[in-house]
Design an enzyme around this catalytic site. Structure first.
Site, short mmCIF file in Angstrom:
data_model
loop_
_atom_site.label_atom_id
_atom_site.label_comp_id
_atom_site.label_asym_id
_atom_site.label_seq_id
_atom_site.Cartn_x
_atom_site.Cartn_y
_atom_site.Cartn_z
N TYR A 109 29.07 -1.03 11.44
CA TYR A 109 29.21 -1.01 9.98
C TYR A 109 30.68 -0.83 9.64
O TYR A 109 31.38 -0.02 10.25
CB TYR A 109 28.41 0.17 9.39
CG TYR A 109 28.69 0.37 7.92
CD1 TYR A 109 27.94 -0.29 6.96
CD2 TYR A 109 29.75 1.19 7.50
CE1 TYR A 109 28.22 -0.13 5.61
CE2 TYR A 109 30.04 1.34 6.15
CZ TYR A 109 29.27 0.68 5.21
OH TYR A 109 29.56 0.82 3.88
N GLU A 197 32.35 -4.58 2.03
CA GLU A 197 31.52 -4.08 3.12
C GLU A 197 31.08 -5.20 4.05
O GLU A 197 30.73 -6.28 3.59
CB GLU A 197 30.29 -3.41 2.49
CG GLU A 197 29.35 -2.75 3.46
CD GLU A 197 28.13 -2.19 2.72
OE1 GLU A 197 28.12 -0.99 2.44
OE2 GLU A 197 27.21 -2.96 2.43
#
Ligand code: ADP
Ligand code: MG
Length: 386
Positions: A109, A197
């Site tokens: 992530y 992101e």
């Protein structure tokens, strides 16, 4: 402002971050052709909506043939997607991204946001990326590593290397990932993002690092200097009432309750929602008409609130500072004339020209209008009314 994954992928690619080849379609008939054009053995069919949790909702599907691609595309276009991030009615899918599938050895992530407490951007990284990242953040926050950086100096290469090492990467993968971190942090600053992101950033069995999902949000207040970003706006993804409010410079956010709130100032709107909840009610919206509201703006605000079938009563809470109470009272009366009040409207006015306002309302003698003496009284009345 939110954008779609396919648009965010294009921005990542432009910034030099490796993203697998993909195609966007807007009808199920285009799916088979897009699959063939990708030229990959397997592909992934992904709904393009401004909501996450697609994987878990069944709107990210691996397919191994043109026919299978078409089947999933047909289903996704036909049935609104319901995920943890949508309401129970779900959201309609208007576009689908078909991307070459990737062999995944590990999912990471990466995300950049503003840390409000520290008043600086922060890049977060985790070795436990993928569809469970919310759970990881809640249950095991230590698995998310962070580096804060100065908005003008940007993320420094040593910080990126340390962060890549902190999530267990080494050698070439650490170098590649650190480079991606630097590019993502730069993109965040250059494009005035509020979120940038990549989840997941994947490592393939052969050691390649690729971004296979991207999410970017942008600061609305910076769009005036981000013309290329402003162009990515997709009206169809917005709540129609929120769009209408925006056109009239009103800040409106639809919520799930049944008490409509018409308030001036975000702080007062927040405390109005708090006091409604304190007395057992649920706000149907957050509507801030702003400090320098005009009569037209306020009438429009009433129309937006009253058009919501969920609204069973309205609380008007105005503190007249720059805004004048008599302007609001005037707008109330005009709204009553133009749309008619079908539900009780509790009114608490205080401040500039409040006496004139009270007099106006009294003389109008509208049965649905209920004057309140103070905020607590207003909250009690409106909660009793619903
Ligand atoms: P969302 O975050 O909305 O659930 P993602 O694009 O992250 O959607 O997809 C969910 C999961 O599907 C990913 O974590 C990954 O495991 C898998 N996936 C997505 N894209 C690909 C791809 N191109 N190749 C292989 N697997 C993929
Ligand atoms: Mg994802």
């Amino acid at each position: 402002m939110k954008v779609h994954e396919y648009q965010a992928r294009a921005l990542l690619a432009e910034a030099g971050i490796p993203v697998p080849a993909s195609r966007v379609i807007d009808a199920p008939e285009q799916a088979a052709k897009a699959f063939r054009q990708l030229g990959a053995e397997t592909a992934v069919v992904k709904a393009q909506v401004h909501a996450g949790g697609r994987g878990k909702a069944g709107y990210v599907k691996l397919v191994a043939s043109a026919n299978e691609a078409k089947q999933h595309a047909t289903r996704m276009f036909a049935q609104p997607m319901v995920s943890a991030q949508t309401g129970p009615a779900g959201v309609k899918v208007r576009k689908i991204l078909m991307a070459a599938a990737v062999d995944i050895a590990k999912e990471y992530y990466l995300g950049v946001v503003v840390d409000r407490a520290r008043r600086t951007p922060v890049i977060m990284a985790s070795s436990q990326g993928g569809v469970e990242i919310e759970e990881v953040a809640a249950r095991n926050p230590g698995a998310i590593k962070k580096a804060w950086f100065h908005p003008h100096l940007g993320l420094q290469p040593f910080q990126a290397r340390a962060l890549a090492a902190a999530i267990g990467l080494y050698r070439l993968q650490a170098k590649t990932t650190a480079d991606i971190m630097l590019k993502l942090a730069r993109l965040f600053i250059e494009k005035d993002c509020s979120l940038a992101e990549i989840n997941p950033l994947v490592q393939t069995p052969t050691g390649e690092i690729l971004a296979i999902d991207a999410k970017m949000n942008f600061d609305d207040n910076a769009l005036f200097r981000q013309a290329d970003i402003a162009e990515l706006f997709d009206e169809s993804e917005e709540n129609p009432a929120e769009l209408r409010a925006k056109e009239h410079n009103l800040s409106y956010i639809a919520l799930d309750g049944n008490i409509g709130c018409l308030v001036n100032g975000a702080g007062l709107a927040m405390s109005t929602m708090d006091i409604i909840k304190l007395h057992g009610g649920e706000p149907a919206n957050f509507l801030d008409v702003g400090g320098s509201v005009t009569c037209e703006g306020a009438v429009e605000a009433f129309k937006i609130i009253l058009a919501d079938a969920k609204v069973k009563a309205v609380l008007v809470n105005i503190f007249g500072g720059i805004a004048r109470c008599d302007v609001i009272a005037d707008a109330l009366l005009r709204a009553a004339q133009e749309v008619g009040f079908t539900v009780p409207v509790v009114v608490r006015l205080e401040g500039t020209r409040v006496d004139v306002a009270r007099q106006l309302l009294k003389e109008a003698n509208i049965p649905q209008l209920q004057p309140a003496t103070d905020l607590t009284d207003a909250a009690r009345q409106v909660c009793a009314a619903v």
